[in-house]
Design a protein around this motif. Structure first.
Motif, PDB file in Angstrom:
ATOM      1  N   PHE A  51      -0.684   0.549  -5.078  1.00  0.00           N
ATOM      2  CA  PHE A  51      -1.410  -0.333  -3.736  1.00  0.00           C
ATOM      3  C   PHE A  51      -2.588   0.741  -3.391  1.00  0.00           C
ATOM      4  O   PHE A  51      -3.034   0.434  -2.016  1.00  0.00           O
ATOM      5  N   ASN A  52      -3.356   1.447  -4.047  1.00  0.00           N
ATOM      6  CA  ASN A  52      -4.201   2.346  -3.661  1.00  0.00           C
ATOM      7  C   ASN A  52      -4.047   3.155  -2.443  1.00  0.00           C
ATOM      8  O   ASN A  52      -4.698   3.161  -1.468  1.00  0.00           O
ATOM      9  N   ASP A 108       1.983  12.398   1.461  1.00  0.00           N
ATOM     10  CA  ASP A 108       1.957  12.209   2.946  1.00  0.00           C
ATOM     11  C   ASP A 108       2.977  11.131   3.079  1.00  0.00           C
ATOM     12  O   ASP A 108       2.964   9.839   2.802  1.00  0.00           O
ATOM     13  N   GLU A 109       4.072  11.490   3.566  1.00  0.00           N
ATOM     14  CA  GLU A 109       5.409  10.377   3.673  1.00  0.00           C
ATOM     15  C   GLU A 109       5.058   9.334   4.696  1.00  0.00           C
ATOM     16  O   GLU A 109       5.588   8.293   4.563  1.00  0.00           O
ATOM     17  N   SER A 110       4.112   9.552   5.699  1.00  0.00           N
ATOM     18  CA  SER A 110       3.858   8.617   6.554  1.00  0.00           C
ATOM     19  C   SER A 110       3.188   7.434   5.967  1.00  0.00           C
ATOM     20  O   SER A 110       3.361   6.112   6.236  1.00  0.00           O
ATOM     21  N   VAL A 111       2.257   7.674   4.947  1.00  0.00           N
ATOM     22  CA  VAL A 111       1.510   6.666   4.006  1.00  0.00           C
ATOM     23  C   VAL A 111       2.581   5.857   3.392  1.00  0.00           C
ATOM     24  O   VAL A 111       2.500   4.645   3.444  1.00  0.00           O
ATOM     25  N   VAL A 112       3.496   6.367   2.810  1.00  0.00           N
ATOM     26  CA  VAL A 112       4.474   5.748   1.962  1.00  0.00           C
ATOM     27  C   VAL A 112       5.485   4.919   2.810  1.00  0.00           C
ATOM     28  O   VAL A 112       5.668   3.991   2.635  1.00  0.00           O
ATOM     29  N   GLU A 113       5.734   5.693   3.951  1.00  0.00           N
ATOM     30  CA  GLU A 113       6.526   4.875   5.044  1.00  0.00           C
ATOM     31  C   GLU A 113       5.781   3.633   5.601  1.00  0.00           C
ATOM     32  O   GLU A 113       6.384   2.446   5.671  1.00  0.00           O
ATOM     33  N   GLY A 114       4.626   3.715   5.650  1.00  0.00           N
ATOM     34  CA  GLY A 114       3.842   2.480   6.125  1.00  0.00           C
ATOM     35  C   GLY A 114       3.690   1.441   5.239  1.00  0.00           C
ATOM     36  O   GLY A 114       3.851   0.264   5.622  1.00  0.00           O
ATOM     37  N   LEU A 115       3.781   1.872   3.753  1.00  0.00           N
ATOM     38  CA  LEU A 115       3.824   0.731   2.753  1.00  0.00           C
ATOM     39  C   LEU A 115       5.199   0.018   2.595  1.00  0.00           C
ATOM     40  O   LEU A 115       5.232  -1.105   2.424  1.00  0.00           O
ATOM     41  N   GLN A 116       6.215   0.738   2.941  1.00  0.00           N
ATOM     42  CA  GLN A 116       7.506   0.326   3.002  1.00  0.00           C
ATOM     43  C   GLN A 116       7.676  -0.708   3.992  1.00  0.00           C
ATOM     44  O   GLN A 116       8.527  -1.799   3.728  1.00  0.00           O
ATOM     45  N   GLN A 117       7.034  -0.286   5.233  1.00  0.00           N
ATOM     46  CA  GLN A 117       7.138  -1.382   6.273  1.00  0.00           C
ATOM     47  C   GLN A 117       6.429  -2.528   5.977  1.00  0.00           C
ATOM     48  O   GLN A 117       6.830  -3.747   6.373  1.00  0.00           O
ATOM     49  N   LYS A 118       5.059  -2.380   5.493  1.00  0.00           N
ATOM     50  CA  LYS A 118       4.350  -3.392   5.280  1.00  0.00           C
ATOM     51  C   LYS A 118       4.723  -4.560   4.033  1.00  0.00           C
ATOM     52  O   LYS A 118       4.473  -5.549   4.149  1.00  0.00           O
ATOM     53  N   PHE A 119       5.192  -3.661   3.116  1.00  0.00           N
ATOM     54  CA  PHE A 119       5.878  -4.549   1.889  1.00  0.00           C
ATOM     55  C   PHE A 119       7.282  -4.375   1.633  1.00  0.00           C
ATOM     56  O   PHE A 119       7.696  -3.567   0.780  1.00  0.00           O
ATOM     57  N   PRO A 120       8.073  -4.869   2.504  1.00  0.00           N
ATOM     58  CA  PRO A 120       9.864  -4.465   2.338  1.00  0.00           C
ATOM     59  C   PRO A 120      10.281  -4.974   0.915  1.00  0.00           C
ATOM     60  O   PRO A 120      11.132  -4.261   0.511  1.00  0.00           O
ATOM     61  N   THR A 121       9.434  -5.830   0.250  1.00  0.00           N
ATOM     62  CA  THR A 121      10.223  -6.069  -1.041  1.00  0.00           C
ATOM     63  C   THR A 121      10.295  -5.024  -2.110  1.00  0.00           C
ATOM     64  O   THR A 121      11.077  -4.901  -2.896  1.00  0.00           O
ATOM     65  N   TYR A 122       9.175  -4.311  -1.916  1.00  0.00           N
ATOM     66  CA  TYR A 122       9.219  -2.778  -2.809  1.00  0.00           C
ATOM     67  C   TYR A 122       9.565  -1.862  -2.186  1.00  0.00           C
ATOM     68  O   TYR A 122       9.215  -0.626  -2.678  1.00  0.00           O
ATOM     69  N   LYS A 123      10.446  -1.761  -0.975  1.00  0.00           N
ATOM     70  CA  LYS A 123      10.684  -0.672  -0.193  1.00  0.00           C
ATOM     71  C   LYS A 123      11.122   0.529  -1.074  1.00  0.00           C
ATOM     72  O   LYS A 123      10.812   1.747  -0.888  1.00  0.00           O
ATOM     73  N   ASP A 124      12.024   0.073  -1.809  1.00  0.00           N
ATOM     74  CA  ASP A 124      12.922   1.140  -2.800  1.00  0.00           C
ATOM     75  C   ASP A 124      12.024   1.946  -3.733  1.00  0.00           C
ATOM     76  O   ASP A 124      12.287   2.944  -4.096  1.00  0.00           O
ATOM     77  N   ASN A 125      10.737   1.227  -4.124  1.00  0.00           N
ATOM     78  CA  ASN A 125       9.752   1.752  -5.025  1.00  0.00           C
ATOM     79  C   ASN A 125       8.806   2.779  -4.730  1.00  0.00           C
ATOM     80  O   ASN A 125       8.490   3.498  -5.477  1.00  0.00           O
TER      81      ASN A 125
END
Length: 206
Positions: A51-52, A108-125
């Motif tokens: 997701f860049n 940077d875990e804040s970036v990863v967590e932000g993506l998890q919130q934005k795209f919950p379908t792929y949260k675990d990935n």
């Protein structure tokens, strides 16, 4: 003609095959620190990420900062490795400290967590994908530095040293340490490398 079409795959694969783990390294200046920074910076900019996200972070240590890292690591291990077995650990630490510098790789875990919130379908990935991207970055840096005449290896003393690293270099708490790459001029050649049969590892249907 674009730059991409002027680079042959054979050139790239030659660099891939040439890359090895060098455990015997010294602190002789092979290329300038500016050149090393340039290589690492180009790798950070151009290594792909899911997701860049661009979640990879690096810390490049030279001189006394490089020495300090391996002093921290040595003293951390001294607390947990039995005294009668520590000589081998000390020799290994001395070998890394003998190099010219070390690159620390983080996510940077804040970036990863932000993506998890934005795209919950792929949260675990997303945590897995971020590690895959970081591994690619490590490989790009490793291979590029070796092409400049430097020897590198990849170490993983995290999470044992995480807190002291964060304190010593004011690393943001969101940065999770992934790996350490000591580098320097090669002082001994790597051993022979063995390969599993390709037929066991690769299948083709056509």
């Amino acid at each position: 003609m674009s730059q991409a079409t002027t680079i042959q795959s054979s050139e790239f694969l030659t660099a891939v095959k040439h890359r090895r783990s060098y455990y015997g390294i010294g602190n002789k200046k092979v290329v300038s620190e500016e050149r090393i920074q340039e290589i690492v910076g180009e790798a950070v900019l151009h290594t792909p990420s899911s997701f860049n996200s661009q979640s990879a972070r690096v810390l490049v240590l030279f001189g006394q900062h490089h020495d300090k890292l391996w002093s921290i690591t040595t003293e951390t291990l001294r607390k947990i490795v039995p005294a009668d077995q520590f000589d081998a650990t000390q020799q290994r630490m001395n070998g890394f400290a003998a190099g010219y510098g070390t690159i620390l790789f983080f996510e940077d875990e804040s970036v990863v967590e932000g993506l998890q919130q934005k795209f919950p379908t792929y949260k675990d990935n997303f945590p897995l994908w971020s590690l895959q991207s970081n591994g690619m970055l490590q490989y790009v840096v490793w291979t590029a530095l070796e092409l400049e005449g430097l020897g590198c290896s990849l170490q993983h003393y995290n999470p044992l040293i995480d807190d002291e690293v964060r304190s010593a270099w004011n690393v943001p708490k969101e940065w999770k340490l992934i790996a350490q790459m000591p580098f320097g001029n090669p002082t001994q050649q790597p051993g022979d490398k063995s390969f599993e049969p390709l037929e066991k590892r690769m299948k083709v249907h056509q």
